[in-house]
Motif scaffolding. Structure first.
Motif, PDB file in Angstrom:
ATOM      1  N   ALA A   1       0.645  13.344  18.088  1.00  0.00           N
ATOM      2  CA  ALA A   1      -0.273  12.305  17.609  1.00  0.00           C
ATOM      3  C   ALA A   1      -1.713  12.621  18.008  1.00  0.00           C
ATOM      4  CB  ALA A   1       0.145  10.944  18.169  1.00  0.00           C
ATOM      5  N   LYS A   2      -1.886  13.086  19.242  1.00  0.00           N
ATOM      6  CA  LYS A   2      -3.241  13.431  19.691  1.00  0.00           C
ATOM      7  C   LYS A   2      -3.773  14.648  18.944  1.00  0.00           C
ATOM      8  CE  LYS A   2      -1.975  13.310  24.120  1.00  0.00           C
ATOM      9  NZ  LYS A   2      -2.081  13.372  25.611  1.00  0.00           N
ATOM     10  N   GLU A   3      -2.913  15.636  18.741  1.00  0.00           N
ATOM     11  CA  GLU A   3      -3.361  16.864  18.093  1.00  0.00           C
ATOM     12  C   GLU A   3      -3.723  16.646  16.630  1.00  0.00           C
ATOM     13  OE1 GLU A   3      -1.685  21.384  17.161  1.00  0.00           O
ATOM     14  OE2 GLU A   3      -0.826  20.203  18.801  1.00  0.00           O
ATOM     15  N   LEU A   4      -3.020  15.761  15.943  1.00  0.00           N
ATOM     16  CA  LEU A   4      -3.211  15.595  14.507  1.00  0.00           C
ATOM     17  C   LEU A   4      -4.113  14.421  14.135  1.00  0.00           C
ATOM     18  CD1 LEU A   4       0.446  16.330  13.358  1.00  0.00           C
ATOM     19  CD2 LEU A   4      -1.549  17.826  13.147  1.00  0.00           C
ATOM     20  N   ALA A   5      -4.575  13.679  15.114  1.00  0.00           N
ATOM     21  CA  ALA A   5      -5.414  12.517  14.818  1.00  0.00           C
ATOM     22  C   ALA A   5      -6.675  12.912  14.053  1.00  0.00           C
ATOM     23  CB  ALA A   5      -5.778  11.791  16.108  1.00  0.00           C
ATOM     24  N   GLY A   6      -7.255  14.056  14.394  1.00  0.00           N
ATOM     25  CA  GLY A   6      -8.469  14.491  13.725  1.00  0.00           C
ATOM     26  C   GLY A   6      -8.280  14.767  12.249  1.00  0.00           C
ATOM     27  N   ALA A   7      -7.048  15.052  11.843  1.00  0.00           N
ATOM     28  CA  ALA A   7      -6.744  15.294  10.428  1.00  0.00           C
ATOM     29  C   ALA A   7      -6.345  14.007   9.710  1.00  0.00           C
ATOM     30  CB  ALA A   7      -5.626  16.325  10.304  1.00  0.00           C
ATOM     31  N   GLY A   8      -6.407  12.891  10.419  1.00  0.00           N
ATOM     32  CA  GLY A   8      -6.041  11.616   9.810  1.00  0.00           C
ATOM     33  C   GLY A   8      -4.548  11.425   9.669  1.00  0.00           C
ATOM     34  N   ILE A   9      -3.761  12.204  10.420  1.00  0.00           N
ATOM     35  CA  ILE A   9      -2.305  12.104  10.364  1.00  0.00           C
ATOM     36  C   ILE A   9      -1.818  11.317  11.575  1.00  0.00           C
ATOM     37  CG2 ILE A   9      -0.126  13.376  10.340  1.00  0.00           C
ATOM     38  CD1 ILE A   9      -1.728  15.755   9.168  1.00  0.00           C
ATOM     39  N   ARG A  10      -1.189  10.189  11.320  1.00  0.00           N
ATOM     40  CA  ARG A  10      -0.636   9.375  12.405  1.00  0.00           C
ATOM     41  C   ARG A  10       0.812   9.792  12.663  1.00  0.00           C
ATOM     42  NH1 ARG A  10       0.238   4.525  11.403  1.00  0.00           N
ATOM     43  NH2 ARG A  10       0.144   4.606   9.129  1.00  0.00           N
ATOM     44  N   VAL A  11       1.161   9.964  13.927  1.00  0.00           N
ATOM     45  CA  VAL A  11       2.512  10.381  14.306  1.00  0.00           C
ATOM     46  C   VAL A  11       3.088   9.350  15.259  1.00  0.00           C
ATOM     47  CG1 VAL A  11       3.947  12.231  15.233  1.00  0.00           C
ATOM     48  CG2 VAL A  11       1.758  12.789  14.124  1.00  0.00           C
ATOM     49  N   ASN A  12       4.194   8.754  14.864  1.00  0.00           N
ATOM     50  CA  ASN A  12       4.881   7.759  15.680  1.00  0.00           C
ATOM     51  C   ASN A  12       6.377   8.027  15.639  1.00  0.00           C
ATOM     52  OD1 ASN A  12       2.672   5.650  16.407  1.00  0.00           O
ATOM     53  ND2 ASN A  12       2.386   5.949  14.203  1.00  0.00           N
ATOM     54  N   ALA A  13       7.129   7.239  16.377  1.00  0.00           N
ATOM     55  CA  ALA A  13       8.590   7.369  16.353  1.00  0.00           C
ATOM     56  C   ALA A  13       9.233   5.994  16.383  1.00  0.00           C
ATOM     57  CB  ALA A  13       9.082   8.203  17.533  1.00  0.00           C
ATOM     58  N   VAL A  14      10.394   5.916  15.767  1.00  0.00           N
ATOM     59  CA  VAL A  14      11.248   4.732  15.874  1.00  0.00           C
ATOM     60  C   VAL A  14      12.419   5.106  16.766  1.00  0.00           C
ATOM     61  CG1 VAL A  14      12.749   3.127  14.649  1.00  0.00           C
ATOM     62  CG2 VAL A  14      10.568   3.839  13.625  1.00  0.00           C
TER      63      VAL A  14
ATOM     64  N   LEU B   1       5.103   1.565  10.245  1.00  0.00           N
ATOM     65  CA  LEU B   1       4.427   2.746  10.783  1.00  0.00           C
ATOM     66  C   LEU B   1       3.884   3.652   9.687  1.00  0.00           C
ATOM     67  CD1 LEU B   1       6.810   3.607  13.755  1.00  0.00           C
ATOM     68  CD2 LEU B   1       4.514   2.618  13.893  1.00  0.00           C
ATOM     69  N   ALA B   2       4.461   3.579   8.488  1.00  0.00           N
ATOM     70  CA  ALA B   2       3.963   4.384   7.369  1.00  0.00           C
ATOM     71  C   ALA B   2       2.774   3.748   6.680  1.00  0.00           C
ATOM     72  CB  ALA B   2       5.080   4.606   6.351  1.00  0.00           C
ATOM     73  N   SER B   3       2.648   2.439   6.780  1.00  0.00           N
ATOM     74  CA  SER B   3       1.614   1.700   6.060  1.00  0.00           C
ATOM     75  C   SER B   3       0.263   1.793   6.768  1.00  0.00           C
ATOM     76  CB  SER B   3       2.026   0.223   5.944  1.00  0.00           C
ATOM     77  OG  SER B   3       0.944  -0.570   5.502  1.00  0.00           O
ATOM     78  N   GLN B   4      -0.700   2.370   6.097  1.00  0.00           N
ATOM     79  CA  GLN B   4      -2.046   2.452   6.654  1.00  0.00           C
ATOM     80  C   GLN B   4      -2.648   1.062   6.814  1.00  0.00           C
ATOM     81  OE1 GLN B   4      -3.577   5.150   7.774  1.00  0.00           O
ATOM     82  NE2 GLN B   4      -5.567   4.199   8.224  1.00  0.00           N
ATOM     83  N   ALA B   5      -2.345   0.176   5.877  1.00  0.00           N
ATOM     84  CA  ALA B   5      -2.883  -1.184   5.940  1.00  0.00           C
ATOM     85  C   ALA B   5      -2.319  -1.943   7.135  1.00  0.00           C
ATOM     86  CB  ALA B   5      -2.562  -1.929   4.640  1.00  0.00           C
ATOM     87  N   ALA B   6      -1.048  -1.722   7.445  1.00  0.00           N
ATOM     88  CA  ALA B   6      -0.412  -2.479   8.518  1.00  0.00           C
ATOM     89  C   ALA B   6      -0.596  -1.841   9.888  1.00  0.00           C
ATOM     90  CB  ALA B   6       1.083  -2.627   8.227  1.00  0.00           C
ATOM     91  N   SER B   7      -0.656  -0.500   9.942  1.00  0.00           N
ATOM     92  CA  SER B   7      -0.655   0.166  11.249  1.00  0.00           C
ATOM     93  C   SER B   7      -1.655   1.318  11.316  1.00  0.00           C
ATOM     94  CB  SER B   7       0.750   0.694  11.572  1.00  0.00           C
ATOM     95  OG  SER B   7       1.145   1.687  10.635  1.00  0.00           O
ATOM     96  N   GLY B   8      -2.776   1.161  10.649  1.00  0.00           N
ATOM     97  CA  GLY B   8      -3.760   2.233  10.593  1.00  0.00           C
ATOM     98  C   GLY B   8      -4.355   2.635  11.929  1.00  0.00           C
TER      99      GLY B   8
ATOM    100  N   ASP C   1       0.817  -1.218   0.000  1.00  0.00           N
ATOM    101  CA  ASP C   1       0.000   0.000   0.000  1.00  0.00           C
ATOM    102  C   ASP C   1       0.850   1.267   0.000  1.00  0.00           C
ATOM    103  OD1 ASP C   1       0.678  -0.575   2.770  1.00  0.00           O
ATOM    104  OD2 ASP C   1      -0.711   1.021   3.316  1.00  0.00           O
ATOM    105  N   LEU C   2       2.173   1.127   0.114  1.00  0.00           N
ATOM    106  CA  LEU C   2       3.050   2.291   0.027  1.00  0.00           C
ATOM    107  C   LEU C   2       3.399   2.651  -1.414  1.00  0.00           C
ATOM    108  CD1 LEU C   2       5.525   1.572   2.976  1.00  0.00           C
ATOM    109  CD2 LEU C   2       3.571   3.144   2.956  1.00  0.00           C
ATOM    110  N   ALA C   3       3.030   1.795  -2.354  1.00  0.00           N
ATOM    111  CA  ALA C   3       3.335   2.060  -3.762  1.00  0.00           C
ATOM    112  C   ALA C   3       2.697   3.379  -4.204  1.00  0.00           C
ATOM    113  CB  ALA C   3       2.827   0.916  -4.638  1.00  0.00           C
ATOM    114  N   GLY C   4       3.506   4.218  -4.820  1.00  0.00           N
ATOM    115  CA  GLY C   4       3.033   5.494  -5.322  1.00  0.00           C
ATOM    116  C   GLY C   4       3.003   6.607  -4.296  1.00  0.00           C
ATOM    117  N   LYS C   5       3.225   6.303  -3.024  1.00  0.00           N
ATOM    118  CA  LYS C   5       3.200   7.333  -1.983  1.00  0.00           C
ATOM    119  C   LYS C   5       4.410   8.261  -2.115  1.00  0.00           C
ATOM    120  CE  LYS C   5      -0.473   5.803   0.186  1.00  0.00           C
ATOM    121  NZ  LYS C   5      -1.741   6.576   0.197  1.00  0.00           N
TER     122      LYS C   5
END
Length: 266
Positions: A186-199, A243-250, A15-19
Motif C-alpha cells: 500500500a505504501k509503495e503503490l500509493a504514489g500511483a494512485g493504487i490502493r491496497v487493502n485486505a479482507v 474497499l474497491a469503491s473510490q467514493a466509499a474508501s478513497g 461508482d463501480l459501474a463499468g469497472k
C-alpha cells in the motif's frame, strides 16, 4: 453460492459501474459471492478458475442472468507465468484492469509439524504466497501503465491473527505474510494512485471448511464467535465492494478489514 441475502438487499456501490474487475478463485465460496457482488454494482467481471470450470460457468451465468457482464479466465495460479497470463487474458477481454481481488488460496491439508515435507511447505507457499506476489506485480504494473490508479484487495484470514487451528500453522503464517505485505505494498503503490487493502474473513461456510474442518471443529469455532453463528460468503461481499469503491474508501489503504462475527477484535 448460498443465497442467504436477497439480491435486493445486497450492497451496491454505483461508482463501480463499468469497472473492470478480476477475481481469482471465483468459482466457489467467497470468490464466487464477490464476483457476483461486483456485477450487481455494474462492474464487468473476469471470473477466474482453475479446475472448477462448471462452477465458474454457473457463476458467470448467474451474473449474465442478472444483466451483468462476465468472462471466464482459466489458469493454475501456482504455475510460473500464470499470473501474467491470467491478468493479460482479463485485460484482453475487458479492455483494462481497475480492481484486482487476490482471492485464490487454500489450506492444502492439515499437517502436524513433525510431518512437514519440503514438498508440502512449497505447496502451501506456492498457493498462498508466491502466486499473490506474482499477481501483485502483474496487476500493479498494468494499473500503473493505465495511469489512473486502481484498487487491489488481498484475502487474509483470521488465522493470520491467531496462528490457525490444528495442522494449519503454515497456512496461518502464509496469511500473516499477506496481511503484512499488504501494508508495505500500500505504501509503495500509493504514489500511483493504487490502493491496497485486505479482507480477513473469520469462519465462513465455504467449501474450504467442508473439505478441511470436521463438524466438531466447526462447533468449537462457533463457540468462540460472539454472534454465535458461522458467517456466509454473501456477508463478506460488502467489505470487498467498500474497499474497491473510490467514493466509499478513497482515503483507505493498507488496512486489514476483519469480517468474523466478533471472533477477533483488533
Amino acid at each position: 453460492m448460498t443465497d442467504t441475502i436477497p439480491l435486493s438487499a445486497r450492497p451496491v456501490f454505483p461508482d463501480l459501474a463499468g469497472k473492470a474487475v478480476l477475481v481469482t478463485g471465483a468459482s466457489t465460496g467467497i470468490g464466487a459471492a464477490v464476483a457476483e457482488g461486483f456485477a450487481l454494482s455494474g462492474a464487468r467481471v473476469a471470473v477466474h478458475f482453475n479446475a472448477s470450470r462448471d462452477k465458474a460457468e454457473a457463476v458467470a451465468e448467474r451474473i449474465r442472468a442478472a444483466g451483468g457482464e462476465a468472462v471466464l479466465v482459466a489458469g493454475d495460479v501456482t504455475q510460473p507465468g500464470a499470473a501474467d497470463a491470467i491478468v493479460d487474458a482479463a485485460v484482453a477481454a475487458l479492455g483494462r484492469l481497475d480492481v484486482l481481488v487476490n482471492n485464490a488460496g487454500g489450506l492444502v491439508q492439515r499437517v502436524a509439524i513433525a510431518d512437514y515435507s519440503d514438498a508440502f511447505v512449497d505447496q502451501v507457499l506456492d498457493l498462498n504466497v508466491r502466486q499473490v506476489v506474482a499477481f501483485m506485480r502483474a496487476g500493479s504494473v498494468r494499473m500503473t501503465a493505465q495511469g489512473d490508479g486502481g484498487a487491489i484487495i488481498n484475502v487474509s484470514s483470521i488465522a493470520a491473527r491467531n496462528g490457525g487451528g490444528g495442522g494449519a500453522v503454515l497456512y496461518a503464517a502464509a496469511k500473516g505474510f499477506i496481511s503484512t505485505a499488504t501494508k508495505g505494498w500500500a505504501k509503495e503503490l500509493a504514489g500511483a494512485g493504487i490502493r491496497v487493502n485486505a479482507v480477513s474473513p473469520g469462519v465462513i461456510a465455504t467449501p474450504f471448511h467442508e473439505r478441511y474442518s470436521t463438524a466438531q471443529q466447526m462447533a468449537a469455532m462457533r463457540a468462540t464467535i460472539p454472534m454465535d453463528r458461522i458467517g456466509t460468503p454473501d456477508e463478506c461481499v460488502g467489505a470487498f465492494l467498500y474497499l474497491a469503491s473510490q467514493a466509499a474508501s478513497g482515503y483507505v489503504t493498507g488496512q486489514i478489514l476483519e469480517v468474523n462475527g466478533g471472533q477477533y477484535m483488533p
